[in-house]
Scaffold this active site. Structure first.
Site, PDB file in Angstrom:
ATOM      1  N   LYS A  54       0.806  -1.227   0.000  1.00 47.52           N
ATOM      2  CA  LYS A  54       0.000   0.000   0.000  1.00 47.52           C
ATOM      3  C   LYS A  54       0.836   1.272   0.000  1.00 47.52           C
ATOM      4  O   LYS A  54       0.343   2.342  -0.330  1.00 47.52           O
ATOM      5  CB  LYS A  54      -0.981  -0.015   1.163  1.00 47.52           C
ATOM      6  N   SER A 306       1.344  -9.712  -0.264  1.00 49.37           N
ATOM      7  CA  SER A 306       0.958  -8.304  -0.181  1.00 49.37           C
ATOM      8  C   SER A 306       1.232  -7.632   1.153  1.00 49.37           C
ATOM      9  O   SER A 306       1.281  -6.402   1.216  1.00 49.37           O
ATOM     10  CB  SER A 306      -0.529  -8.172  -0.518  1.00 49.37           C
TER      11      SER A 306
HETATM   12  C1  LIG Z   1      -5.235  -3.674   1.170  1.00 46.39           C
HETATM   13  C2  LIG Z   1      -4.628  -5.001   1.121  1.00 46.39           C
HETATM   14  C3  LIG Z   1      -5.025  -5.946   0.163  1.00 46.39           C
HETATM   15  C4  LIG Z   1      -6.154  -5.730  -0.817  1.00 46.39           C
HETATM   16  O1  LIG Z   1      -5.978  -4.597  -1.634  1.00 46.39           O
HETATM   17  P1  LIG Z   1      -7.233  -3.952  -2.376  1.00 46.39           P
HETATM   18  O2  LIG Z   1      -6.657  -2.877  -3.224  1.00 46.39           O
HETATM   19  O3  LIG Z   1      -8.158  -3.418  -1.331  1.00 46.39           O
HETATM   20  O4  LIG Z   1      -7.898  -5.026  -3.161  1.00 46.39           O
HETATM   21  C5  LIG Z   1      -4.351  -7.158   0.141  1.00 46.39           C
HETATM   22  N1  LIG Z   1      -3.374  -7.445   1.020  1.00 46.39           N
HETATM   23  C6  LIG Z   1      -2.972  -6.567   1.954  1.00 46.39           C
HETATM   24  C7  LIG Z   1      -1.901  -6.955   2.901  1.00 46.39           C
HETATM   25  C8  LIG Z   1      -3.584  -5.311   2.040  1.00 46.39           C
HETATM   26  O5  LIG Z   1      -3.182  -4.450   2.978  1.00 46.39           O
END
Ligand SMILES: *Cc1c(COP(=O)(O)O)cnc(C)c1O
Length: 330
Positions: A54, A306
């Site tokens: 993010k 992520s």
């Molecule tokens: C926000 C987030 C997601 C999902 O992202 P979106 O853009 O809302 O689909 C996935 N994994 C992590 C760790 C996140 O913080």
């Protein structure tokens, strides 16, 4: 609206974001490749500062603002990682940041936002309650709302992750992407398909409270009940007035896979045991989809890891197989 964000926006985002949220490792996992019968690559975005991808979108959004706008301050309603990334990006850019979160957000994530110098406000029990407070501050105090996913500069920023993947491995058959509001998958799909239109983009969510999956089924954005899940970063709605990510996800995503809590827990455990990666539930869903057999690879596959912001007690219980997700009937 599906073409409101373009590949040129992603290239522009890369110029802005590179000094702050640079290239993360893309490594082949020997263990997963053996298991899959095809090369499996892990995109380790959980290694970015603040522990999630993010930072890319938040940095791009803040650096796209004028000097005067940055002085007024930025705000977001966030389930944690976006708030944390925005707080960090704001402090680097010298902007004030106000973060609103629901009471379902884990305590470690709230503390992290505060320690990054942002103002943290806990409001209500849902993403929508937190968003209502941000809207009030925007109306009243001129704060600039940087939402977690439904924003062109945020989507373009997340797209830089997709560029890094497809430039490194152009012949991918599929990319597995954690899916909540769809900012990540929209940006990644845009970037990957610009280079390789045949590469499939697969969204992965949890069975409990997957708002984008329910909305795609309904053909329009719908509300889902927010429940606790190991993949807490995938919770929350997509917004009934969604402007970008619903249309982009609908147009660009090939398939969506939903996972049980136990499968997500197995993904977290495997990430640690086989790769020594500490992953939160949302960060481990790609691994989980693969090892559960819910996703069957047809060729070279990349998984987006992520985020890593998991409570250490929960992580320990998962590794020890004593977490509730492993109990019979879970
Ligand atoms: C926000 C987030 C997601 C999902 O992202 P979106 O853009 O809302 O689909 C996935 N994994 C992590 C760790 C996140 O913080």
């Amino acid at each position: 609206m599906a073409d409101a964000v373009t590949i040129e926006d992603v290239f522009a985002a890369r110029q802005r974001v590179a000094p702050f949220a640079g290239r993360t490792p893309l490594v082949e996992s020997a263990a997963l490749s053996k298991r899959a019968g095809h090369p499996v690559y892990l995109k380790k975005d959980h290694l970015l500062p603040t522990g999630s991808f993010k930072l890319r979108g938040a940095t791009n959004a803040i650096l796209s603002l004028s000097e005067g706008q940055r002085r007024r301050g930025v705000g977001a309603a966030s389930t944690g990682n976006h708030g944390r990334a925005l707080a960090h990006a704001a402090s680097v850019a010298g902007a004030r940041a106000v973060i609103c979160m629901s009471s379902l957000v884990p305590a470690n994530k709230v503390e992290a936002v505060k320690s990054l110098g942002a103002e943290a406000r806990i409001v209500g029990r849902s993403q929508d309650d937190a968003q209502a407070e941000i809207d009030r501050l925007v109306d009243k105090g001129g704060l600039i709302d940087i939402p977690p996913f439904d924003h062109p500069e945020v989507i373009a920023g997340q797209g830089t992750l997709g560029l890094e993947i497809i430039e490194a491995v152009p012949e991918l058959e599929a990319v597995l992407v954690p899916l909540s509001g769809g900012g990540l998958i929209s940006g990644v799909a845009l970037a990957v398909k610009a280079h390789s239109p045949a590469t499939r983009i697969i969204g992965i969510s949890m069975e409990r409270g997957a708002a984008m999956a329910a909305s795609l089924d309904a053909g329009k954005p719908v509300l889902v009940e927010e429940v606790e899940t190991l993949a807490d970063s995938l919770g929350g709605g997509i917004g009934l007035d969604n402007r970008y990510t619903f249309a982009m996800t609908k147009a660009l995503v090939d398939d969506v896979i939903l996972l049980t809590e136990r499968e997500i827990a197995e993904g977290i455990a495997y990430g640690y045991e086989a790769e020594r990666d500490v992953l939160e539930g949302a960060g481990a869903v790609g691994i989980a989809a693969l090892i559960s057999g819910r996703f069957a690879p047809r060729g070279p596959t990349a998984l987006v890891l992520s985020g890593k912001n998991i409570d250490s007690t929960v992580h320990g219980a998962i590794i020890a197989r004593t977490h509730a997700a492993f109990k019979k009937g879970a």
